[in-house]
Design a protein around this motif. Structure first.
Motif, PDB file in Angstrom:
ATOM      1  N   GLU A 152      62.657  92.850  93.900  1.00  0.00           N
ATOM      2  CA  GLU A 152      61.725  93.198  94.977  1.00  0.00           C
ATOM      3  C   GLU A 152      60.916  91.988  95.438  1.00  0.00           C
ATOM      4  OE1 GLU A 152      61.655  95.214  91.967  1.00  0.00           O
ATOM      5  OE2 GLU A 152      63.236  96.360  92.956  1.00  0.00           O
ATOM      6  N   GLY A 153      61.157  90.822  94.834  1.00  0.00           N
ATOM      7  CA  GLY A 153      60.427  89.612  95.208  1.00  0.00           C
ATOM      8  C   GLY A 153      59.096  89.454  94.497  1.00  0.00           C
ATOM      9  N   LEU A 154      58.827  90.318  93.515  1.00  0.00           N
ATOM     10  CA  LEU A 154      57.581  90.241  92.753  1.00  0.00           C
ATOM     11  C   LEU A 154      57.784  89.348  91.529  1.00  0.00           C
ATOM     12  CD1 LEU A 154      56.633  94.028  92.837  1.00  0.00           C
ATOM     13  CD2 LEU A 154      55.788  92.198  94.329  1.00  0.00           C
TER      14      LEU A 154
END
Length: 191
Positions: A152-154
């Motif tokens: 999720e790009g976290l």
């Protein structure tokens, strides 16, 4: 980092200056900052890990760089000298003085740089789309903090601690032990 005279220079001027400078400087928004020297634990840890990673990626097309190679963040007008950096992107072979597409960046912490490495520098590194992991290594006790970018790009933190622990670097499919990482290290007392 030590502040240098505040005279604005272009990235091109910085690269030319750095090529002949006896002192390394990081570059932030047109201003240069001299790099401080390191203590024995810092240098030993970086050397140990560089050796392990170099042997691990040999023949894979990936390259491992130790403290003298710059990471360039073009979107933010920055050049940093990570303690260790790995790139597997062939475009990085086009720039012999800096790399733009690292998948892994490692900083060995020191009292003078820890706040910057954990804060603004990490925020800046997060803008590199190629970066999958950012690693912080403690010089006072066996502890490795791995920040990984998830699907999720976290950025998710996984910590490894203790002399018997092993640690993983997913970006290059590497597993090492604290014993290997901290070989010959005499820990400094907490400062």
């Amino acid at each position: 980092m030590v502040a240098s005279p505040q005279i604005y220079i272009t990235p091109e001027e910085y690269l030319e200056l750095e090529e002949n400078s006896p002192v390394k400087h990081e570059y932030i928004d047109g201003y240069i900052y001299a790099m401080a020297g390191a203590f024995d634990p810092h240098v030993t840890i970086a050397g140990n890990l560089f050796t392990l990673l170099r042997n691990h990626v040999r023949g894979s097309g990936c390259r491992v760089y130790i403290s003298d190679m710059k990471a360039r963040i073009e979107s933010l007008n920055r050049f940093f000298y990570p303690d260790i950096m790995v790139t597997c992107d062939q475009r990085d072979q086009e720039t012999p003085g800096y790399k733009r597409f690292p998948c892994l960046i490692i900083e060995v912490l020191s009292d003078s740089t820890e706040g910057f490495d954990r804060g603004d520098k990490f925020i800046d590194y997060q803008t590199l789309e190629s970066l999958q992991e950012y690693i912080l290594i403690n010089t006072k006790k066996p502890r490795v903090e791995c920040f990984r970018r998830n699907d999720e790009g976290l950025w998710v933190l996984q910590s490894y601690a203790g002399e018997q622990a092993s640690f993983q670097l997913h970006s290059i499919n590497f597993e090492g032990t604290m014993t290997q990482l901290y070989e010959d290290v005499n820990f400094l007392p907490p400062g």
